[in-house]
Design an enzyme around this catalytic site. Structure first.
Site, PDB file in Angstrom:
ATOM      1  N   SER A   1       0.865  -1.186   0.000  1.00 29.22           N
ATOM      2  CA  SER A   1       0.000   0.000   0.000  1.00 29.22           C
ATOM      3  C   SER A   1       0.894   1.225   0.000  1.00 29.22           C
ATOM      4  CB  SER A   1      -0.875   0.028   1.249  1.00 29.22           C
ATOM      5  OG  SER A   1      -1.511   1.292   1.386  1.00 29.22           O
TER       6      SER A   1
ATOM      7  N   TYR B   1      -1.083  -0.359  10.383  1.00 29.09           N
ATOM      8  CA  TYR B   1      -1.346  -0.846   9.025  1.00 29.09           C
ATOM      9  C   TYR B   1      -0.192  -0.470   8.104  1.00 29.09           C
ATOM     10  CZ  TYR B   1      -3.567  -1.207   4.414  1.00 29.09           C
ATOM     11  OH  TYR B   1      -3.845  -1.504   3.093  1.00 29.09           O
TER      12      TYR B   1
HETATM   13  N1  LIG Z   1      -8.851  -1.022  -0.865  1.00 28.24           N
HETATM   14  C1  LIG Z   1      -7.847  -0.167  -0.648  1.00 28.24           C
HETATM   15  O1  LIG Z   1      -8.033   1.057  -0.593  1.00 28.24           O
HETATM   16  C2  LIG Z   1      -6.440  -0.717  -0.494  1.00 28.24           C
HETATM   17  C3  LIG Z   1      -5.371   0.190  -0.614  1.00 28.24           C
HETATM   18  C4  LIG Z   1      -4.068  -0.285  -0.473  1.00 28.24           C
HETATM   19  C5  LIG Z   1      -3.847  -1.620  -0.247  1.00 28.24           C
HETATM   20  N2  LIG Z   1      -4.901  -2.488  -0.139  1.00 28.24           N
HETATM   21  C6  LIG Z   1      -4.587  -3.903   0.134  1.00 28.24           C
HETATM   22  O2  LIG Z   1      -5.220  -4.717  -0.823  1.00 28.24           O
HETATM   23  C7  LIG Z   1      -5.426  -6.019  -0.287  1.00 28.24           C
HETATM   24  C8  LIG Z   1      -6.848  -6.461  -0.571  1.00 28.24           C
HETATM   25  O3  LIG Z   1      -7.727  -5.597   0.129  1.00 28.24           O
HETATM   26  P1  LIG Z   1      -9.160  -5.183  -0.418  1.00 28.24           P
HETATM   27  O4  LIG Z   1      -9.203  -3.692  -0.461  1.00 28.24           O
HETATM   28  O5  LIG Z   1      -9.512  -5.951  -1.624  1.00 28.24           O
HETATM   29  O6  LIG Z   1     -10.032  -5.611   0.864  1.00 28.24           O
HETATM   30  P2  LIG Z   1     -11.375  -6.450   1.009  1.00 28.24           P
HETATM   31  O7  LIG Z   1     -12.340  -6.103  -0.054  1.00 28.24           O
HETATM   32  O8  LIG Z   1     -11.760  -6.274   2.434  1.00 28.24           O
HETATM   33  O9  LIG Z   1     -10.881  -7.943   0.744  1.00 28.24           O
HETATM   34  C9  LIG Z   1      -9.995  -8.567   1.629  1.00 28.24           C
HETATM   35  C10 LIG Z   1      -9.840 -10.027   1.251  1.00 28.24           C
HETATM   36  O10 LIG Z   1      -9.005 -10.638   2.224  1.00 28.24           O
HETATM   37  C11 LIG Z   1      -9.686 -11.744   2.794  1.00 28.24           C
HETATM   38  N3  LIG Z   1      -9.371 -11.890   4.192  1.00 28.24           N
HETATM   39  C12 LIG Z   1      -9.584 -11.007   5.201  1.00 28.24           C
HETATM   40  N4  LIG Z   1      -9.207 -11.527   6.359  1.00 28.24           N
HETATM   41  C13 LIG Z   1      -8.756 -12.792   6.092  1.00 28.24           C
HETATM   42  C14 LIG Z   1      -8.247 -13.840   6.881  1.00 28.24           C
HETATM   43  N5  LIG Z   1      -8.132 -13.715   8.229  1.00 28.24           N
HETATM   44  N6  LIG Z   1      -7.870 -14.978   6.290  1.00 28.24           N
HETATM   45  C15 LIG Z   1      -7.995 -15.128   4.950  1.00 28.24           C
HETATM   46  N7  LIG Z   1      -8.473 -14.159   4.142  1.00 28.24           N
HETATM   47  C16 LIG Z   1      -8.857 -13.013   4.722  1.00 28.24           C
HETATM   48  C17 LIG Z   1     -11.166 -11.446   2.611  1.00 28.24           C
HETATM   49  O11 LIG Z   1     -11.915 -12.645   2.514  1.00 28.24           O
HETATM   50  P3  LIG Z   1     -12.753 -13.344   3.671  1.00 28.24           P
HETATM   51  O12 LIG Z   1     -13.433 -12.288   4.460  1.00 28.24           O
HETATM   52  O13 LIG Z   1     -13.670 -14.246   2.894  1.00 28.24           O
HETATM   53  O14 LIG Z   1     -11.738 -14.127   4.449  1.00 28.24           O
HETATM   54  C18 LIG Z   1     -11.160 -10.759   1.250  1.00 28.24           C
HETATM   55  O15 LIG Z   1     -11.167 -11.722   0.226  1.00 28.24           O
HETATM   56  C19 LIG Z   1      -5.090  -5.918   1.202  1.00 28.24           C
HETATM   57  O16 LIG Z   1      -3.795  -6.438   1.429  1.00 28.24           O
HETATM   58  C20 LIG Z   1      -5.104  -4.430   1.464  1.00 28.24           C
HETATM   59  O17 LIG Z   1      -4.278  -4.058   2.547  1.00 28.24           O
HETATM   60  C21 LIG Z   1      -6.185  -2.068  -0.261  1.00 28.24           C
END
Ligand SMILES: NC(=O)c1ccc[n+]([C@@H]2O[C@H](COP(=O)([O-])OP(=O)(O)OC[C@H]3O[C@@H](n4cnc5c(N)ncnc54)[C@H](OP(=O)(O)O)[C@@H]3O)[C@@H](O)[C@H]2O)c1
Length: 262
Positions: A140, A153
């Site tokens: 990120s 984070y």
């Molecule tokens: N969205 C943003 O603005 C943003 C910005 C920078 C970086 N990121 C990074 O992008 C990545 C994906 O995030 P996202 O934005 O797509 O978030 P999201 O929509 O909340 O998706 C998160 C994913 O991780 C899984 N997950 C959460 N806790 C878990 C656990 N304990 N064990 C296994 N799987 C788990 C969730 O599935 P389940 O709930 O089914 O387990 C879901 O598939 C993350 O690493 C995040 O830090 C996001």
């Protein structure tokens, strides 16, 4: 590997991981989806299999739980069809550091750092021996910006960047590509977990745009991909400044500026 490698994607039930699953399926890769929510992954599997004809396995795993994590590690070690790992699963927690519980911070670290580290460790020796393959780690921009006020984070994401850069230096000469992807604000459910309403934020990237850009970087074999950053020269300048300091770390004596009190 003669045919296209299978891709194991963590956090594939939603958001960025689900978008990666769709894009790799579109490219004709078989998939292994990992997350906790099986119903969502089954629905995604059915749709992607129907639309793209690829084979899709599902592993239900809570990656903060050592036994679940170990099962995914075993799959990565043993399944030679898997040639690409996308370390995407991650979460964020809201509020300031002093308001966050120690247990919540520890769970954040387990998911955002221990899990990708262990999964990379599980697959890297096999990929290095094969002389091909890729590890994609989702970091990120927060990992570059303590000013954004997401200390724990951001620390996990700084870890992901360092891990990726170090692995890239180690593994690129062995034919294995390692990419760090640094999204900024992207429209996913993660914001709900922090208590924020993403619709009130500005500069929000759509998840498909984010993953498409990340895959442009992937195809170019970029070590670090920052989709919202217009001027790649700024990243290059930061890297150059960091590297310019490296020779000084070999000094056996304190720098002159520390040899006088006050
Ligand atoms: N969205 C943003 O603005 C943003 C910005 C920078 C970086 N990121 C990074 O992008 C990545 C994906 O995030 P996202 O934005 O797509 O978030 P999201 O929509 O909340 O998706 C998160 C994913 O991780 C899984 N997950 C959460 N806790 C878990 C656990 N304990 N064990 C296994 N799987 C788990 C969730 O599935 P389940 O709930 O089914 O387990 C879901 O598939 C993350 O690493 C995040 O830090 C996001």
């Amino acid at each position: 590997m003669t045919s296209k490698p299978s891709v194991l994607i963590t956090g594939a039930s939603a958001g960025i991981g689900a978008a990666y699953a769709e894009r790799f399926a579109r490219r004709g890769h078989d998939l292994v989806l990992v997350a906790r929510n099986t119903a969502r992954m089954e629905a995604l599997k059915a749709r992607l299999h129907q639309e793209h004809g690829v084979a899709i396995d599902i592993i239900q795993a809570d990656l903060t739980q050592p036994a679940d994590l170990a099962a995914v590690e075993t799959r990565l070690r043993d399944d030679a069809r898997i040639g690409i790992l996308v370390n995407n699963a991650g979460t964020a927690i809201g509020r300031s550091f002093i308001e966050q519980s120690t247990d919540d911070v520890a769970r954040l670290v387990a998911l955002n750092t221990t899990a990708p580290l262990r999964l990379a460790s599980a697959i890297a020796p096999r990929l290095a021996a094969a002389g091909e393959g890729a590890i994609v780690n989702i970091g990120s921009v927060v990992g570059l910006a303590p000013e954004f006020g997401m200390t724990a984070y951001g620390a996990t994401k700084a870890f992901v960047l360092f891990l990726s850069q170090g692995l890239s230096l180690e593994l690129a000469p062995k034919g294995v590509y390692v990419q760090a992807v640094l999204p900024a604000t992207t429209r996913t459910e993660i914001w709900g977990h922090t208590g924020a309403d993403v619709n009130t934020l500005s500069g929000v990237m759509e998840v498909g745009d984010l993953v498409d850009a990340a895959l442009v970087g992937f195809d170019r074999r970029e070590p670090v991909t920052i989709p919202p950053l217009p001027d790649a020269g700024q990243w290059d300048a930061l890297e150059a400044a960091r590297q310019a300091m490296l020779p000084n770390y070999g000094n056996g004596h304190p720098a002159q500026r520390y040899r006088t009190a006050a």
